[in-house]
Design an enzyme around this catalytic site. Structure first.
Site, PDB file in Angstrom:
ATOM      1  N   THR A   1      -1.601 -24.127   2.578  1.00 61.39           N
ATOM      2  CA  THR A   1      -1.251 -24.641   3.905  1.00 61.39           C
ATOM      3  C   THR A   1      -1.362 -23.573   4.988  1.00 61.39           C
ATOM      4  O   THR A   1      -1.058 -22.409   4.766  1.00 61.39           O
ATOM      5  CB  THR A   1       0.193 -25.192   3.855  1.00 61.39           C
ATOM      6  OG1 THR A   1       0.252 -26.144   2.784  1.00 61.39           O
ATOM      7  CG2 THR A   1       0.598 -25.858   5.148  1.00 61.39           C
TER       8      THR A   1
ATOM      9  N   ASN B   1      -2.552 -25.017  11.100  1.00 56.79           N
ATOM     10  CA  ASN B   1      -3.330 -26.186  11.521  1.00 56.79           C
ATOM     11  C   ASN B   1      -3.945 -26.957  10.355  1.00 56.79           C
ATOM     12  O   ASN B   1      -4.869 -27.744  10.545  1.00 56.79           O
ATOM     13  CB  ASN B   1      -4.453 -25.743  12.479  1.00 56.79           C
ATOM     14  CG  ASN B   1      -3.887 -25.171  13.752  1.00 56.79           C
ATOM     15  OD1 ASN B   1      -2.926 -25.698  14.309  1.00 56.79           O
ATOM     16  ND2 ASN B   1      -4.442 -24.056  14.201  1.00 56.79           N
TER      17      ASN B   1
ATOM     18  N   ILE C   1       5.083 -20.985   2.521  1.00 55.29           N
ATOM     19  CA  ILE C   1       4.746 -20.594   1.159  1.00 55.29           C
ATOM     20  C   ILE C   1       6.005 -20.385   0.318  1.00 55.29           C
ATOM     21  O   ILE C   1       6.707 -19.371   0.444  1.00 55.29           O
ATOM     22  CB  ILE C   1       3.850 -19.319   1.144  1.00 55.29           C
ATOM     23  CG1 ILE C   1       2.641 -19.523   2.077  1.00 55.29           C
ATOM     24  CG2 ILE C   1       3.422 -18.983  -0.279  1.00 55.29           C
ATOM     25  CD1 ILE C   1       1.766 -20.730   1.769  1.00 55.29           C
TER      26      ILE C   1
ATOM     27  N   ARG D   1      38.584 -40.532  -7.027  1.00 56.51           N
ATOM     28  CA  ARG D   1      39.044 -40.904  -5.689  1.00 56.51           C
ATOM     29  C   ARG D   1      39.722 -42.275  -5.708  1.00 56.51           C
ATOM     30  O   ARG D   1      39.125 -43.253  -6.165  1.00 56.51           O
ATOM     31  CB  ARG D   1      37.823 -40.925  -4.749  1.00 56.51           C
ATOM     32  CG  ARG D   1      38.090 -41.451  -3.369  1.00 56.51           C
ATOM     33  CD  ARG D   1      38.855 -40.466  -2.536  1.00 56.51           C
ATOM     34  NE  ARG D   1      38.893 -40.876  -1.135  1.00 56.51           N
ATOM     35  CZ  ARG D   1      39.719 -40.348  -0.258  1.00 56.51           C
ATOM     36  NH1 ARG D   1      40.560 -39.374  -0.622  1.00 56.51           N
ATOM     37  NH2 ARG D   1      39.706 -40.748   0.990  1.00 56.51           N
TER      38      ARG D   1
ATOM     39  N   GLN E   1      27.381 -41.262   0.655  1.00 55.61           N
ATOM     40  CA  GLN E   1      28.145 -42.443   1.090  1.00 55.61           C
ATOM     41  C   GLN E   1      29.354 -42.676   0.187  1.00 55.61           C
ATOM     42  O   GLN E   1      30.451 -42.954   0.659  1.00 55.61           O
ATOM     43  CB  GLN E   1      27.206 -43.667   1.081  1.00 55.61           C
ATOM     44  CG  GLN E   1      27.747 -44.875   1.816  1.00 55.61           C
ATOM     45  CD  GLN E   1      27.904 -44.612   3.309  1.00 55.61           C
ATOM     46  OE1 GLN E   1      27.279 -43.707   3.850  1.00 55.61           O
ATOM     47  NE2 GLN E   1      28.741 -45.388   3.955  1.00 55.61           N
TER      48      GLN E   1
ATOM     49  N   GLU F   1       3.666 -30.626  -1.178  1.00 54.42           N
ATOM     50  CA  GLU F   1       2.664 -31.009  -2.190  1.00 54.42           C
ATOM     51  C   GLU F   1       2.050 -32.377  -1.904  1.00 54.42           C
ATOM     52  O   GLU F   1       1.721 -33.134  -2.809  1.00 54.42           O
ATOM     53  CB  GLU F   1       3.262 -30.909  -3.588  1.00 54.42           C
ATOM     54  CG  GLU F   1       3.779 -29.497  -3.812  1.00 54.42           C
ATOM     55  CD  GLU F   1       3.717 -28.990  -5.217  1.00 54.42           C
ATOM     56  OE1 GLU F   1       3.055 -29.622  -6.041  1.00 54.42           O
ATOM     57  OE2 GLU F   1       4.320 -27.944  -5.465  1.00 54.42           O
TER      58      GLU F   1
ATOM     59  N   THR G   1       2.471 -35.230   1.548  1.00 54.16           N
ATOM     60  CA  THR G   1       3.523 -36.139   2.028  1.00 54.16           C
ATOM     61  C   THR G   1       3.450 -37.475   1.281  1.00 54.16           C
ATOM     62  O   THR G   1       2.445 -37.776   0.624  1.00 54.16           O
ATOM     63  CB  THR G   1       3.332 -36.430   3.529  1.00 54.16           C
ATOM     64  OG1 THR G   1       2.054 -37.083   3.678  1.00 54.16           O
ATOM     65  CG2 THR G   1       3.365 -35.164   4.387  1.00 54.16           C
ATOM     66  N   SER G   2       4.483 -38.277   1.449  1.00 54.66           N
ATOM     67  CA  SER G   2       4.470 -39.602   0.800  1.00 54.66           C
ATOM     68  C   SER G   2       3.289 -40.431   1.312  1.00 54.66           C
ATOM     69  O   SER G   2       2.698 -41.215   0.566  1.00 54.66           O
ATOM     70  CB  SER G   2       5.789 -40.323   1.066  1.00 54.66           C
ATOM     71  OG  SER G   2       6.828 -39.648   0.380  1.00 54.66           O
TER      72      SER G   2
HETATM   73  N1  CAA Z   1      -9.281 -33.841  -8.735  1.00 52.13           N
HETATM   74  C1  CAA Z   1     -10.538 -33.350  -8.710  1.00 52.13           C
HETATM   75  N2  CAA Z   1     -11.367 -33.516  -7.639  1.00 52.13           N
HETATM   76  C2  CAA Z   1     -10.882 -34.175  -6.568  1.00 52.13           C
HETATM   77  C3  CAA Z   1      -9.577 -34.699  -6.524  1.00 52.13           C
HETATM   78  C4  CAA Z   1      -8.756 -34.517  -7.674  1.00 52.13           C
HETATM   79  N3  CAA Z   1      -7.514 -34.976  -7.710  1.00 52.13           N
HETATM   80  N4  CAA Z   1      -9.361 -35.304  -5.326  1.00 52.13           N
HETATM   81  C5  CAA Z   1     -10.512 -35.183  -4.637  1.00 52.13           C
HETATM   82  N5  CAA Z   1     -11.418 -34.490  -5.385  1.00 52.13           N
HETATM   83  C6  CAA Z   1     -12.792 -34.157  -5.008  1.00 52.13           C
HETATM   84  C7  CAA Z   1     -13.548 -35.426  -4.625  1.00 52.13           C
HETATM   85  O1  CAA Z   1     -14.114 -36.050  -5.776  1.00 52.13           O
HETATM   86  C8  CAA Z   1     -14.614 -34.879  -3.695  1.00 52.13           C
HETATM   87  O2  CAA Z   1     -15.632 -34.283  -4.482  1.00 52.13           O
HETATM   88  P1  CAA Z   1     -17.200 -34.496  -4.145  1.00 52.13           P
HETATM   89  O3  CAA Z   1     -17.380 -33.850  -2.799  1.00 52.13           O
HETATM   90  O4  CAA Z   1     -17.892 -33.778  -5.256  1.00 52.13           O
HETATM   91  O5  CAA Z   1     -17.414 -35.977  -4.114  1.00 52.13           O
HETATM   92  C9  CAA Z   1     -13.896 -33.751  -2.956  1.00 52.13           C
HETATM   93  O6  CAA Z   1     -12.800 -33.370  -3.832  1.00 52.13           O
HETATM   94  C10 CAA Z   1     -13.346 -34.183  -1.623  1.00 52.13           C
HETATM   95  O7  CAA Z   1     -12.479 -35.275  -1.837  1.00 52.13           O
HETATM   96  P2  CAA Z   1     -11.961 -36.230  -0.659  1.00 52.13           P
HETATM   97  O8  CAA Z   1     -13.133 -36.647   0.180  1.00 52.13           O
HETATM   98  O9  CAA Z   1     -11.100 -37.280  -1.255  1.00 52.13           O
HETATM   99  O10 CAA Z   1     -11.097 -35.199   0.197  1.00 52.13           O
HETATM  100  P3  CAA Z   1     -10.232 -35.419   1.522  1.00 52.13           P
HETATM  101  O11 CAA Z   1     -10.493 -34.292   2.451  1.00 52.13           O
HETATM  102  O12 CAA Z   1     -10.370 -36.816   2.024  1.00 52.13           O
HETATM  103  O13 CAA Z   1      -8.727 -35.155   1.010  1.00 52.13           O
HETATM  104  C11 CAA Z   1      -6.565 -35.763   0.206  1.00 52.13           C
HETATM  105  C12 CAA Z   1      -8.087 -35.924   0.089  1.00 52.13           C
HETATM  106  C13 CAA Z   1      -5.996 -36.506  -0.985  1.00 52.13           C
HETATM  107  C14 CAA Z   1      -6.025 -36.346   1.477  1.00 52.13           C
HETATM  108  C15 CAA Z   1      -6.202 -34.266   0.103  1.00 52.13           C
HETATM  109  O14 CAA Z   1      -6.623 -33.596   1.252  1.00 52.13           O
HETATM  110  C16 CAA Z   1      -4.738 -33.997  -0.124  1.00 52.13           C
HETATM  111  O15 CAA Z   1      -4.231 -34.104  -1.235  1.00 52.13           O
HETATM  112  N6  CAA Z   1      -4.005 -33.593   0.938  1.00 52.13           N
HETATM  113  C17 CAA Z   1      -2.624 -33.116   0.819  1.00 52.13           C
HETATM  114  C18 CAA Z   1      -2.571 -31.628   0.728  1.00 52.13           C
HETATM  115  C19 CAA Z   1      -1.356 -31.134   0.001  1.00 52.13           C
HETATM  116  O16 CAA Z   1      -0.843 -31.767  -0.901  1.00 52.13           O
HETATM  117  N7  CAA Z   1      -0.904 -29.956   0.372  1.00 52.13           N
HETATM  118  C20 CAA Z   1       0.207 -29.348  -0.300  1.00 52.13           C
HETATM  119  C21 CAA Z   1       0.175 -27.871  -0.127  1.00 52.13           C
HETATM  120  S1  CAA Z   1       0.887 -26.961  -1.453  1.00 52.13           S
HETATM  121  C22 CAA Z   1       2.556 -27.098  -1.331  1.00 52.13           C
HETATM  122  O17 CAA Z   1       3.082 -27.931  -0.664  1.00 52.13           O
HETATM  123  C23 CAA Z   1       3.307 -26.151  -2.219  1.00 52.13           C
HETATM  124  C24 CAA Z   1       4.746 -26.033  -1.957  1.00 52.13           C
HETATM  125  O18 CAA Z   1       5.227 -25.789  -0.892  1.00 52.13           O
HETATM  126  C25 CAA Z   1       5.654 -26.127  -3.105  1.00 52.13           C
END
Ligand code: CAA
Length: 380
Positions: free
Chosen positions: A126, A129, A157, A268, A337, A364, A366-367
């Protein structure tokens, strides 16, 4: 489908439950207040094999399965959500991708550090932007002789303050978008790498959540994780695995809140009897227990698919994470509650649990992102 845990899984669950009650629960409120990263708890957990649960023993791990990892994260989160997510991140967002995508040299060098707790692991996806849309990240990596030079800032992070090994994502070819992103293993002491401001969060406050700054950060060429250009797939696959554990974290917090609400409702008294005898309290308890069981089954299903060797369990992991998030926010709200005015006070753990619960709907993915993943699978 077998709904029973194995003897080994039950044994680990009981051992972790006892450890969590004795070692983590007594300090949970204190570290929530102080935001102090639980270094001492991590050392104890390393001795119990809880920092490399699914990593084979030859790399210092415990060689257990993904269902056991989910059980461990649930049990820890039941008493301390901060320690729960530190465990989840170390295991599934740092150790796992290094094991799954790493070379033999990378595995041998970094996994024992992470599993022993000498250097905890964290992940940098993350950016200011680039949240729900990681493909819009701005961090770059340029090959310069035998090093990549990384520039950019990562934010939110988890574990950053306690970690020594980071899996960092950057564009090696920004024009190629998804196919131009790469993953790197970055050590805390690499030149040009620094930790930024410590975030003051609403919940999971002891997770050492900071920014990461890379200012001409020099990363040896051999620390490229996976193929150059393969970074987006490393993110997506790794998140599939770790969403199981965030689902488990949600189930754990919810179970802790239900346990507290049941106990309080028996103690309670109002209108001359314990409040658990009132049907409106029982209504809430029945809903909470059912919601938690349903979420736990979704978590176990996705973990058992991974254990059975399924290549894709994207839909099932997203369902587990999405539903556990709905459940934990609702269950902790009901637990507050049931406690009435006392639940709104820091004297009772449900106040902290209610704050901790909210992040399950956010990190990881959003919903709303989980629903996009689920709907895309249904519509395919
Ligand atoms: N496994 C393997 N490959 C995958 C995949 C998966 N689960 N999901 C997508 N891909 C591949 C696709 O097949 C595609 O491949 P090709 O180009 O070869 O066809 C490529 O990846 C692109 O896929 P999309 O077009 O579906 O990608 P997108 O840009 O539309 O994004 C999304 C999809 C699901 C919205 C994704 O961006 C996403 O999960 N976003 C959320 C991000 C996130 O969860 N961030 C969390 C940060 S970490 C964190 O939070 C840690 C913490 O604090 C504890």
């Amino acid at each position: 489908m077998d709904f029973n845990l194995t003897q080994d899984q039950k044994m680990v669950r009981d051992m972790v439950r006892e450890f969590a009650m004795n070692e983590l629960e007594p300090i949970a409120a204190e570290i929530d207040e102080s935001r102090e990263f639980p270094h001492a708890s991590m050392k104890k957990m390393a001795k119990l094999g809880l920092l490399g649960v699914v990593i084979p023993e030859e790399y210092g791990g415990a060689g257990m399965d993904f269902t056991t990892l989910a059980i461990i994260v649930e049990e820890i989160s039941r008493v301390c959500a901060s320690t729960g997510v530190i465990t989840a991140v170390n295991n599934s967002l740092a150790a796992y991708p290094i094991y799954h995508f790493g070379t033999e040299e990378q595995r041998k060098k970094y996994l024992p550090l992470i599993t022993s707790g000498k250097s905890l692991g964290a992940i940098g996806i993350t950016e200011p932007n680039a949240g729900s849309d990681p493909a819009s990240m701005e961090t770059t990596a340029v090959l310069d002789g035998d090093h990549y030079v990384l520039n950019g800032t990562k934010c939110w992070i988890t574990n950053a303050e306690g970690a020594g090994v980071f899996v960092i994502f950057a564009y090696t070819d920004a024009a190629a978008r998804h196919k131009g992103m790469s993953a790197f293993i970055v050590e805390k002491d690499f030149p040009g790498f620094s930790i930024g401001k410590h975030e003051n969060l609403m919940g999971i406050r002891a997770t050492g959540n900071t920014e990461l700054i890379m200012d001409d950060c020099k990363v040896p060429k051999e620390n490229l994780l996976g193929e150059e250009g393969g970074g987006f797939k490393v993110i997506m696959h790794t998140l599939d695995v770790s969403r199981i554990d965030i689902g488990a974290q949600g189930v754990g917090i919810a179970q802790g809140a239900l346990d507290a609400a049941v106990k309080y409702s028996k103690e309670r008294e109002q209108f001359g009897k314990p409040i658990c005898e009132f049907e409106m309290i029982q209504d809430m308890i029945a809903e909470m227990a059912t919601q938690i069981d349903a979420a736990r089954l979704l978590v176990y299903r996705s973990a058992s698919m991974k254990d059975a060797g399924a290549k894709r369990f994207t839909r099932e992991a997203a369902m587990a994470k999405y539903y556990a998030a709905e459940v934990v926010v609702d269950v902790t709200r009901k637990a507050v509650q049931i406690h009435g005015g006392y639940g709104y006070s820091k004297e009772y753990a449900v106040e902290r649990m209610y704050r901790d619960a909210k992040i399950i709907e956010i990190y990881e993915g959003t919903s709303q992102i989980q629903k996009i993943v689920i709907a895309r699978n249904e519509l395919r």
